[in-house]
Design a protein around this motif. Structure first.
Motif, PDB file in Angstrom:
ATOM      1  N   THR A   2      38.766  29.684  40.968  1.00 62.77           N
ATOM      2  CA  THR A   2      39.129  30.859  41.651  1.00 62.77           C
ATOM      3  C   THR A   2      39.095  31.473  40.597  1.00 62.77           C
ATOM      4  O   THR A   2      38.770  31.245  39.032  1.00 62.77           O
ATOM      5  N   LEU A   3      39.373  32.783  40.801  1.00 59.48           N
ATOM      6  CA  LEU A   3      38.554  33.680  39.519  1.00 59.48           C
ATOM      7  C   LEU A   3      38.963  34.298  38.885  1.00 59.48           C
ATOM      8  O   LEU A   3      40.471  34.570  38.752  1.00 59.48           O
ATOM      9  N   ASN A   4      38.645  34.411  37.256  1.00 60.28           N
ATOM     10  CA  ASN A   4      39.759  34.958  37.063  1.00 60.28           C
ATOM     11  C   ASN A   4      39.737  36.462  36.114  1.00 60.28           C
ATOM     12  O   ASN A   4      38.718  36.883  36.543  1.00 60.28           O
ATOM     13  N   ALA A   5      40.079  37.374  35.467  1.00 59.75           N
ATOM     14  CA  ALA A   5      40.524  38.526  35.583  1.00 59.75           C
ATOM     15  C   ALA A   5      38.871  38.674  33.818  1.00 59.75           C
ATOM     16  O   ALA A   5      38.216  39.880  35.200  1.00 59.75           O
ATOM     17  N   HIS A   6      38.033  38.142  33.802  1.00 64.41           N
ATOM     18  CA  HIS A   6      36.949  38.545  33.167  1.00 64.41           C
ATOM     19  C   HIS A   6      36.231  38.239  33.472  1.00 64.41           C
ATOM     20  O   HIS A   6      35.629  39.534  34.068  1.00 64.41           O
ATOM     21  N   ASP A   7      36.101  37.290  34.250  1.00 60.95           N
ATOM     22  CA  ASP A   7      34.755  37.181  35.960  1.00 60.95           C
ATOM     23  C   ASP A   7      35.257  37.887  37.234  1.00 60.95           C
ATOM     24  O   ASP A   7      34.018  38.576  37.289  1.00 60.95           O
TER      25      ASP A   7
END
Length: 137
Positions: A2-7
């Protein structure tokens, strides 16, 4: 994974920078500077920048390509960071004060996918141009 906001923000900047098929040194340096300077990136391990860039390239070259990358990135962002996502994408493309047609098209696609009004996106675009202007002559 799952992608985080930073990435997600970084991947959108990378796609913005490479949307015209090349990422210039100025664009790369701008991405690094934004990641190092903006409060939204507090807590991001800058040593992961290459890893995030490689994951971005893999996703772009995989099934779904650009649409999937953009949808995943936007889904990973809290609503209050949607204007930030557009702002950092514009910031990267505006660094050389000349936007190629492909860069304009990417920004248009991003604008359409984000839940932002036209006045907000126009203000972000004008502010980026103003920040990158040089003295005449």
């Amino acid at each position: 994974m799952t992608l985080n906001a930073h990435d997600a923000l970084i991947q959108l900047m990378i796609v913005a920078a490479s949307s015209d098929s090349t990422m210039t040194e100025k664009e790369l340096l701008r991405i690094q500077a934004l990641v190092g300077r903006l409060p939204v990136f507090e807590g991001f391990d800058r040593d992961r920048l290459t890893e995030v860039a490689n994951a971005c390239a893999d996703k772009l070259n995989g099934p779904g390509g650009l649409d999937l990358l953009m949808d995943d990135a936007i889904a990973a962002l809290p609503k209050k960071l949607q204007d930030t996502a557009y702002a950092v994408a514009v910031e990267v493309t505006a660094v050389d004060l000349h936007l190629e047609q492909e860069e304009l098209r990417f920004l248009e696609l991003l604008r359409d996918k984000l839940d932002l009004d036209r006045l907000t996106t126009a203000a972000i675009e004008v502010a980026a141009r103003a920040r990158h202007r040089r003295m005449p002559g």
